[in-house]
Design a protein around this motif. Structure first.
Motif, PDB file in Angstrom:
ATOM      1  N   PHE A  50       0.816  -1.211   0.000  1.00 48.48           N
ATOM      2  CA  PHE A  50       0.000   0.000   0.000  1.00 48.48           C
ATOM      3  C   PHE A  50       0.853   1.266   0.000  1.00 48.48           C
ATOM      4  O   PHE A  50       0.355   2.353   0.262  1.00 48.48           O
ATOM      5  CB  PHE A  50      -0.926   0.006   1.221  1.00 48.48           C
ATOM      6  CG  PHE A  50      -1.904  -1.137   1.257  1.00 48.48           C
ATOM      7  CD1 PHE A  50      -3.061  -1.094   0.497  1.00 48.48           C
ATOM      8  CD2 PHE A  50      -1.652  -2.255   2.040  1.00 48.48           C
ATOM      9  CE1 PHE A  50      -3.973  -2.151   0.530  1.00 48.48           C
ATOM     10  CE2 PHE A  50      -2.558  -3.311   2.082  1.00 48.48           C
ATOM     11  CZ  PHE A  50      -3.720  -3.258   1.320  1.00 48.48           C
ATOM     12  N   GLY A  51       2.129   1.130  -0.324  1.00 50.74           N
ATOM     13  CA  GLY A  51       3.023   2.276  -0.254  1.00 50.74           C
ATOM     14  C   GLY A  51       3.545   2.461   1.162  1.00 50.74           C
ATOM     15  O   GLY A  51       3.521   1.536   1.979  1.00 50.74           O
ATOM     16  N   GLY A  52       4.013   3.665   1.462  1.00 47.97           N
ATOM     17  CA  GLY A  52       4.554   3.933   2.791  1.00 47.97           C
ATOM     18  C   GLY A  52       4.670   5.419   3.036  1.00 47.97           C
ATOM     19  O   GLY A  52       4.572   6.238   2.116  1.00 47.97           O
ATOM     20  N   GLY A  53       4.873   5.786   4.306  1.00 39.96           N
ATOM     21  CA  GLY A  53       5.006   7.196   4.642  1.00 39.96           C
ATOM     22  C   GLY A  53       3.662   7.895   4.723  1.00 39.96           C
ATOM     23  O   GLY A  53       2.593   7.255   4.706  1.00 39.96           O
ATOM     24  N   PRO A  54       3.670   9.229   4.790  1.00 40.19           N
ATOM     25  CA  PRO A  54       2.422   9.997   4.944  1.00 40.19           C
ATOM     26  C   PRO A  54       1.413   9.802   3.818  1.00 40.19           C
ATOM     27  O   PRO A  54       0.226  10.002   4.031  1.00 40.19           O
ATOM     28  CB  PRO A  54       2.913  11.456   4.991  1.00 40.19           C
ATOM     29  CG  PRO A  54       4.320  11.368   5.486  1.00 40.19           C
ATOM     30  CD  PRO A  54       4.857  10.095   4.903  1.00 40.19           C
ATOM     31  N   ARG A  55       1.872   9.407   2.621  1.00 40.21           N
ATOM     32  CA  ARG A  55       0.933   9.223   1.514  1.00 40.21           C
ATOM     33  C   ARG A  55       0.636   7.757   1.247  1.00 40.21           C
ATOM     34  O   ARG A  55       0.360   7.352   0.119  1.00 40.21           O
ATOM     35  CB  ARG A  55       1.449   9.899   0.234  1.00 40.21           C
ATOM     36  CG  ARG A  55       1.414  11.405   0.317  1.00 40.21           C
ATOM     37  CD  ARG A  55       1.556  12.078  -1.042  1.00 40.21           C
ATOM     38  NE  ARG A  55       0.324  12.014  -1.825  1.00 40.21           N
ATOM     39  CZ  ARG A  55       0.129  12.695  -2.954  1.00 40.21           C
ATOM     40  NH1 ARG A  55       1.081  13.482  -3.416  1.00 40.21           N
ATOM     41  NH2 ARG A  55      -1.008  12.600  -3.609  1.00 40.21           N
TER      42      ARG A  55
END
Length: 473
Positions: free
Chosen positions: A421-426
């Motif tokens: 699902f990606g990573g970090g704030p976004r």
């Protein structure tokens, strides 16, 4: 032609060749390895277009050139990374310089007023949209949507019940119908028979990833040209129908009418915040939820079913966990999202081995900066080689990374070692909803049926990749 004219042309040609050569030496000047370039104009795009799998091609180059190497998207430099320290710098530590995703051509031509929470590449814009829409996907709001999801799962189970026991079926097609029904139901877009007919056409149009991408492009292209007439009713009608529906929902809101669905949750979130979404922004976000939530979730369910079929011991453990918790009087949302711990590990392992939207895990550098000793210029893109990360033995051992072991997720791992699902704030805003839908469907399926492979022979998945990595039809 005079000597001066010939000399002038030669100088211009020399400057053009020099600038192109200097640009194509971008990575070699920085001591960063890069595959050979076969086209000055297209860079490495031809290699990626001709490869059977974009993700596998990146993984193959990673084995050859290391965890940080360079490509050219046409003439634009692209860093391909699988080094966890570099990823941490880009996705977390220096996120303020890498907040944007790679901007697609279709997004550039329609203007920022049509950007959504996924495509927005202006810092203030994506922050505003994310802040406003985050409450829509909170745990409390998902709890309110679960009955709607379960109602769609009931329809899915009724379709399965019509199939005689022992019949070999392609359940992937049924999953696509389930996820499309679920998304449209939670957006409450289709209420009448005529609209259901349109939904069937959209089912057929979006059952192929490439066509789903075409509908997205057509939708944005029509916004650019602002055409009122179209010979492509299934896609354009959907966009117009969404717009009319949202307008009607605003009217109903003024009349104190309330409905439990995604659109209403978005409108509530917009109205509860001091900042406002433009009508075009709200429409764009409703549309992206439909497109993004359809094939990714159905593909994840297909992979889950595949592993249930070939791992009967794991299927039995999941069934026993369901018997232990689903017979209690606990709230079904709490059971699905909190108490089914082995189910959670199972789904996480499926998505580790089969990350679906790999091409979406990217960033664009918004200002010159240094990352882990690498100087990255503004405008360069960053693509994560998710397969290399997910199959890194150091990150996911001690069990062999090419074997299916849900228990490996009982150990704490680096947060960026797991990137479906990606990573970090976004990170993907719809992650909680997707997991709720997947687990709700699997819980009902395994409570009713035993899932078996289609033959006793070793079964291998045939994978194809366009915008997502999915089993072949």
């Amino acid at each position: 032609m005079s000597i001066i004219s010939i000399l002038f042309i030669c100088i211009i040609l020399f400057l053009v060749v020099y600038l192109l050569y200097n640009h194509l030496c971008y990575f070699s000047n920085r001591s960063i390895p890069s595959p050979p370039i076969h086209s000055i104009i297209f860079g490495h795009l031809y290699d990626l277009w001709s490869a059977k799998s974009y993700s596998e091609q990146l993984r193959q180059w990673t084995r050859q050139y290391g965890s940080v190497y360079g490509l050219f998207e046409g003439t634009r430099p692209q860093y391909v990374i699988s080094d966890i320290k570099v990823m941490e710098e880009i996705f977390i530590t220096q996120f303020a310089r890498f907040y944007a995703r790679r901007t697609a051509f279709a997004n550039r031509i329609v203007g920022k007023e049509h950007f959504n929470v996924f495509s927005a590449n202006i810092a203030q814009l994506w922050k505003k949209q994310r802040k406003i829409l985050n409450p829509t996907f909170s745990g409390a709001k998902m709890r309110r949507l679960l009955p709607t999801v379960e109602a769609c799962v009931n329809v899915f189970m009724k379709r399965l019940a019509l199939i005689p026991n022992g019949t070999i079926i392609n359940i992937y097609e049924l999953y696509k119908r389930l996820t499309m029904d679920t998304i449209c139901k939670v957006e409450e877009l289709f209420r009448h028979d005529f609209e259901r007919t349109r939904l069937g056409r959209i089912h057929r149009a979006t059952s192929h990833t490439l066509l789903a991408n075409v509908w997205v492009f057509i939708y944005r292209l029509q916004l650019f040209f602002k055409s009122k007439n179209s010979s492509l009713p299934a896609g354009i009608w959907l966009r117009r129908h969404m717009y009319e529906f949202i307008q009607q929902r605003h009217i109903d809101l003024n009349k104190k009418k309330s409905v439990e669905d995604f659109v209403q949750l978005m409108i509530d979130a917009v109205n509860s915040d001091k900042e406002q979404l433009l009508p075009t922004e709200l429409l764009s976000n409703v549309f992206i939820i439909l497109i993004a939530g359809f094939e990714t979730t159905s593909t994840a369910l297909a992979y889950c079913t595949y592993h249930l079929a070939i791992h009967p011991d794991i299927q039995q453990k999941l069934y026993e966990e369901l018997l232990e918790h689903c017979s209690s009087d606990s709230n079904s949302y709490d059971v699905i999202m909190s108490k089914l711990t082995y189910m959670d590990m199972f789904v996480r392992e499926v998505l580790r081995m089969h990350p679906i939207a790999v091409q979406a895990i990217n960033r664009e550098c918004m200002e010159d900066t240094d990352v882990a000793g690498y100087h990255i210029q503004k405008g360069s893109s960053i693509q994560v080689d998710v397969l290399s990360v997910h199959y890194n033995q150091e990150l996911w051992g001690p069990e062999p990374v090419d074997e299916f072991h849900p228990e490996r997720h009982s150990c704490k791992r680096h947060p960026l070692a797991y990137m479906p699902f990606g990573g970090g704030p976004r990170i993907c805003i719809g992650m909680r909803f997707a997991l709720m839908e997947i687990k709700s469907c699997l819980a009902r399926l395994m409570s009713t049926y035993r899932i078996l492979p289609s033959s006793q022979e070793k079964y291998e998945l045939n994978i194809c990749e366009e915008s997502v990595i999915a089993p072949e039809q």
